[in-house]
Design a protein around this motif. Structure first.
Motif, PDB file in Angstrom:
ATOM      1  N   PRO A   1     -20.909  27.301 -63.641  1.00 35.47           N
ATOM      2  CA  PRO A   1     -21.999  28.270 -63.705  1.00 35.47           C
ATOM      3  C   PRO A   1     -22.982  28.130 -62.548  1.00 35.47           C
ATOM      4  CG  PRO A   1     -22.493  26.426 -65.135  1.00 35.47           C
ATOM      5  CD  PRO A   1     -21.111  26.169 -64.560  1.00 35.47           C
ATOM      6  N   VAL A   2     -23.592  29.248 -62.198  1.00 33.58           N
ATOM      7  CA  VAL A   2     -24.788  29.275 -61.371  1.00 33.58           C
ATOM      8  C   VAL A   2     -25.844  29.852 -62.311  1.00 33.58           C
ATOM      9  CG1 VAL A   2     -25.928  30.226 -59.344  1.00 33.58           C
ATOM     10  CG2 VAL A   2     -23.488  29.636 -59.245  1.00 33.58           C
ATOM     11  N   PRO A   3     -26.748  29.010 -62.818  1.00 30.84           N
ATOM     12  CA  PRO A   3     -27.663  29.440 -63.875  1.00 30.84           C
ATOM     13  C   PRO A   3     -28.332  30.788 -63.607  1.00 30.84           C
ATOM     14  CG  PRO A   3     -27.910  27.102 -63.503  1.00 30.84           C
ATOM     15  CD  PRO A   3     -27.000  27.630 -62.412  1.00 30.84           C
ATOM     16  N   THR A   4     -28.267  31.621 -64.598  1.00 28.64           N
ATOM     17  CA  THR A   4     -28.834  32.987 -64.647  1.00 28.64           C
ATOM     18  C   THR A   4     -28.204  33.968 -63.661  1.00 28.64           C
ATOM     19  OG1 THR A   4     -30.677  32.706 -63.099  1.00 28.64           O
ATOM     20  CG2 THR A   4     -31.073  32.047 -65.406  1.00 28.64           C
ATOM     21  N   MET A   5     -27.147  33.553 -62.967  1.00 32.77           N
ATOM     22  CA  MET A   5     -26.510  34.448 -61.989  1.00 32.77           C
ATOM     23  C   MET A   5     -25.062  34.768 -62.339  1.00 32.77           C
ATOM     24  SD  MET A   5     -28.125  32.973 -58.452  1.00 32.77           S
ATOM     25  CE  MET A   5     -27.573  34.329 -57.445  1.00 32.77           C
ATOM     26  N   GLY A   6     -24.260  33.740 -62.649  1.00 31.10           N
ATOM     27  CA  GLY A   6     -22.856  34.003 -62.934  1.00 31.10           C
ATOM     28  C   GLY A   6     -21.995  32.758 -62.882  1.00 31.10           C
ATOM     29  N   TRP A   7     -20.700  32.983 -62.778  1.00 28.50           N
ATOM     30  CA  TRP A   7     -19.688  31.922 -62.778  1.00 28.50           C
ATOM     31  C   TRP A   7     -18.833  32.046 -61.525  1.00 28.50           C
ATOM     32  CZ3 TRP A   7     -19.554  28.427 -66.751  1.00 28.50           C
ATOM     33  CH2 TRP A   7     -20.305  28.755 -67.887  1.00 28.50           C
ATOM     34  N   PHE A   8     -18.413  30.891 -60.984  1.00 26.42           N
ATOM     35  CA  PHE A   8     -17.502  30.923 -59.846  1.00 26.42           C
ATOM     36  C   PHE A   8     -16.412  29.883 -60.026  1.00 26.42           C
ATOM     37  CE2 PHE A   8     -20.316  27.497 -58.651  1.00 26.42           C
ATOM     38  CZ  PHE A   8     -19.533  26.628 -57.913  1.00 26.42           C
ATOM     39  N   ALA A   9     -15.321  30.083 -59.313  1.00 27.75           N
ATOM     40  CA  ALA A   9     -14.243  29.097 -59.244  1.00 27.75           C
ATOM     41  C   ALA A   9     -13.730  29.091 -57.810  1.00 27.75           C
ATOM     42  CB  ALA A   9     -13.115  29.441 -60.206  1.00 27.75           C
ATOM     43  N   ILE A  10     -13.454  27.897 -57.306  1.00 28.03           N
ATOM     44  CA  ILE A  10     -12.916  27.736 -55.961  1.00 28.03           C
ATOM     45  C   ILE A  10     -11.398  27.732 -56.073  1.00 28.03           C
ATOM     46  CG2 ILE A  10     -12.820  26.225 -53.962  1.00 28.03           C
ATOM     47  CD1 ILE A  10     -15.743  26.293 -54.279  1.00 28.03           C
ATOM     48  N   CYS A  11     -10.751  28.494 -55.215  1.00 27.11           N
ATOM     49  CA  CYS A  11      -9.299  28.689 -55.303  1.00 27.11           C
ATOM     50  C   CYS A  11      -8.645  28.525 -53.937  1.00 27.11           C
ATOM     51  CB  CYS A  11      -9.012  30.108 -55.813  1.00 27.11           C
ATOM     52  SG  CYS A  11      -9.841  30.562 -57.345  1.00 27.11           S
ATOM     53  N   LYS A  12      -7.313  28.466 -53.949  1.00 26.41           N
ATOM     54  CA  LYS A  12      -6.506  28.506 -52.725  1.00 26.41           C
ATOM     55  C   LYS A  12      -5.325  29.426 -52.980  1.00 26.41           C
ATOM     56  CE  LYS A  12      -7.414  23.937 -50.800  1.00 26.41           C
ATOM     57  NZ  LYS A  12      -6.832  22.654 -50.391  1.00 26.41           N
ATOM     58  N   ASP A  13      -4.992  30.203 -51.962  1.00 26.77           N
ATOM     59  CA  ASP A  13      -3.789  31.018 -52.068  1.00 26.77           C
ATOM     60  C   ASP A  13      -2.569  30.140 -51.788  1.00 26.77           C
ATOM     61  OD1 ASP A  13      -3.420  30.802 -49.275  1.00 26.77           O
ATOM     62  OD2 ASP A  13      -3.947  32.887 -48.883  1.00 26.77           O
ATOM     63  N   PRO A  14      -1.337  30.652 -51.957  1.00 27.24           N
ATOM     64  CA  PRO A  14      -0.154  29.817 -51.725  1.00 27.24           C
ATOM     65  C   PRO A  14      -0.017  29.287 -50.300  1.00 27.24           C
ATOM     66  CG  PRO A  14       0.440  31.741 -53.035  1.00 27.24           C
ATOM     67  CD  PRO A  14      -0.972  31.943 -52.563  1.00 27.24           C
ATOM     68  N   GLU A  15      -0.744  29.861 -49.343  1.00 28.02           N
ATOM     69  CA  GLU A  15      -0.713  29.384 -47.961  1.00 28.02           C
ATOM     70  C   GLU A  15      -1.785  28.346 -47.674  1.00 28.02           C
ATOM     71  OE1 GLU A  15       1.695  30.288 -45.758  1.00 28.02           O
ATOM     72  OE2 GLU A  15       2.535  31.281 -47.537  1.00 28.02           O
ATOM     73  N   GLY A  16      -2.599  28.014 -48.691  1.00 31.42           N
ATOM     74  CA  GLY A  16      -3.636  27.004 -48.528  1.00 31.42           C
ATOM     75  C   GLY A  16      -4.979  27.545 -48.083  1.00 31.42           C
ATOM     76  N   ASN A  17      -5.140  28.866 -48.007  1.00 27.32           N
ATOM     77  CA  ASN A  17      -6.421  29.470 -47.625  1.00 27.32           C
ATOM     78  C   ASN A  17      -7.383  29.417 -48.797  1.00 27.32           C
ATOM     79  OD1 ASN A  17      -5.661  30.478 -44.935  1.00 27.32           O
ATOM     80  ND2 ASN A  17      -4.218  31.706 -46.118  1.00 27.32           N
ATOM     81  N   GLU A  18      -8.568  28.882 -48.553  1.00 26.76           N
ATOM     82  CA  GLU A  18      -9.558  28.722 -49.608  1.00 26.76           C
ATOM     83  C   GLU A  18     -10.372  30.002 -49.779  1.00 26.76           C
ATOM     84  OE1 GLU A  18     -13.174  25.878 -49.645  1.00 26.76           O
ATOM     85  OE2 GLU A  18     -11.431  24.695 -50.252  1.00 26.76           O
ATOM     86  N   PHE A  19     -10.655  30.358 -51.035  1.00 27.05           N
ATOM     87  CA  PHE A  19     -11.510  31.493 -51.363  1.00 27.05           C
ATOM     88  C   PHE A  19     -12.137  31.216 -52.716  1.00 27.05           C
ATOM     89  CE2 PHE A  19      -7.496  32.399 -53.332  1.00 27.05           C
ATOM     90  CZ  PHE A  19      -7.779  33.068 -54.509  1.00 27.05           C
ATOM     91  N   GLY A  20     -13.029  32.063 -53.139  1.00 24.87           N
ATOM     92  CA  GLY A  20     -13.656  31.894 -54.439  1.00 24.87           C
ATOM     93  C   GLY A  20     -13.596  33.190 -55.221  1.00 24.87           C
ATOM     94  N   ILE A  21     -13.707  33.055 -56.539  1.00 30.13           N
ATOM     95  CA  ILE A  21     -13.861  34.231 -57.391  1.00 30.13           C
ATOM     96  C   ILE A  21     -15.205  34.123 -58.091  1.00 30.13           C
ATOM     97  CG2 ILE A  21     -11.411  34.757 -57.636  1.00 30.13           C
ATOM     98  CD1 ILE A  21     -11.427  33.329 -60.325  1.00 30.13           C
ATOM     99  N   TRP A  22     -15.802  35.282 -58.389  1.00 29.58           N
ATOM    100  CA  TRP A  22     -17.158  35.334 -58.917  1.00 29.58           C
ATOM    101  C   TRP A  22     -17.251  36.348 -60.048  1.00 29.58           C
ATOM    102  CZ3 TRP A  22     -21.730  33.045 -58.933  1.00 29.58           C
ATOM    103  CH2 TRP A  22     -22.838  33.768 -59.374  1.00 29.58           C
ATOM    104  N   GLN A  23     -17.879  35.925 -61.146  1.00 32.24           N
ATOM    105  CA  GLN A  23     -18.192  36.828 -62.247  1.00 32.24           C
ATOM    106  C   GLN A  23     -19.694  36.817 -62.460  1.00 32.24           C
ATOM    107  OE1 GLN A  23     -16.516  35.799 -66.119  1.00 32.24           O
ATOM    108  NE2 GLN A  23     -18.109  36.967 -67.132  1.00 32.24           N
ATOM    109  N   SER A  24     -20.342  37.966 -62.305  1.00 34.31           N
ATOM    110  CA  SER A  24     -21.776  38.058 -62.576  1.00 34.31           C
ATOM    111  C   SER A  24     -22.019  37.918 -64.075  1.00 34.31           C
ATOM    112  CB  SER A  24     -22.323  39.399 -62.089  1.00 34.31           C
ATOM    113  OG  SER A  24     -22.265  39.468 -60.694  1.00 34.31           O
ATOM    114  N   ASP A  25     -23.025  37.117 -64.436  1.00 32.66           N
ATOM    115  CA  ASP A  25     -23.363  36.908 -65.839  1.00 32.66           C
ATOM    116  C   ASP A  25     -24.745  36.251 -65.896  1.00 32.66           C
ATOM    117  OD1 ASP A  25     -23.608  36.194 -68.512  1.00 32.66           O
ATOM    118  OD2 ASP A  25     -21.808  34.945 -68.555  1.00 32.66           O
TER     119      ASP A  25
END
Length: 120
Positions: free
Chosen positions: A91-115
């Motif tokens: 969580p990011v308090p009062t803002m939302g949720w995130f998760a750190i990810c990697k694609d199958p090629e090893g490229n890092e990215f994140g996903i974000w849900q506002s909440d």
């Protein structure tokens, strides 16, 4: 909207120098985000997106982009189903949720849900 780029992070050994560069280039105004475990400065880019410069020593890993998802837990599951890697949602308090990810090629990215109830 799912798949929209909503946030990015730029690592910097010297955050003041990085803020001066990026602020000078695009006119971004940075504000320090309190409570972060690292030095973290955020800028609003548009009504639906923002960016940050954060302190990171050592080898820089490049910019990380975050993409909007409707449900962070479903997003984590989908990343794994498609052969990528995903960390646990945080969580990011009062803002939302995130998760750190990697694609199958090893490229890092994140996903974000506002909440606005995240972390409360």
């Amino acid at each position: 909207m799912a798949g929209e780029m909503v946030h990015f992070e730029i690592p910097a050994g010297d955050t003041a120098r990085a803020r001066e560069f990026w602020g000078g280039l695009f006119g971004w105004q940075f504000e320090e985000y309190p409570g972060s475990p690292v030095e973290y400065h955020m800028a609003r880019i548009s009504d639906t997106s923002g960016g940050a410069i954060y302190g990171e020593e050592g080898e820089a890993r490049g910019t990380r982009t975050y993409f909007d998802v409707d449900d962070v837990n479903e997003g984590v599951s989908r990343v794994k189903e498609l052969g990528g890697e995903a960390g646990d949602p945080m969580p990011v308090p009062t803002m939302g949720w995130f998760a750190i990810c990697k694609d199958p090629e090893g490229n890092e990215f994140g996903i974000w849900q506002s909440d606005t109830s995240a972390g409360t």
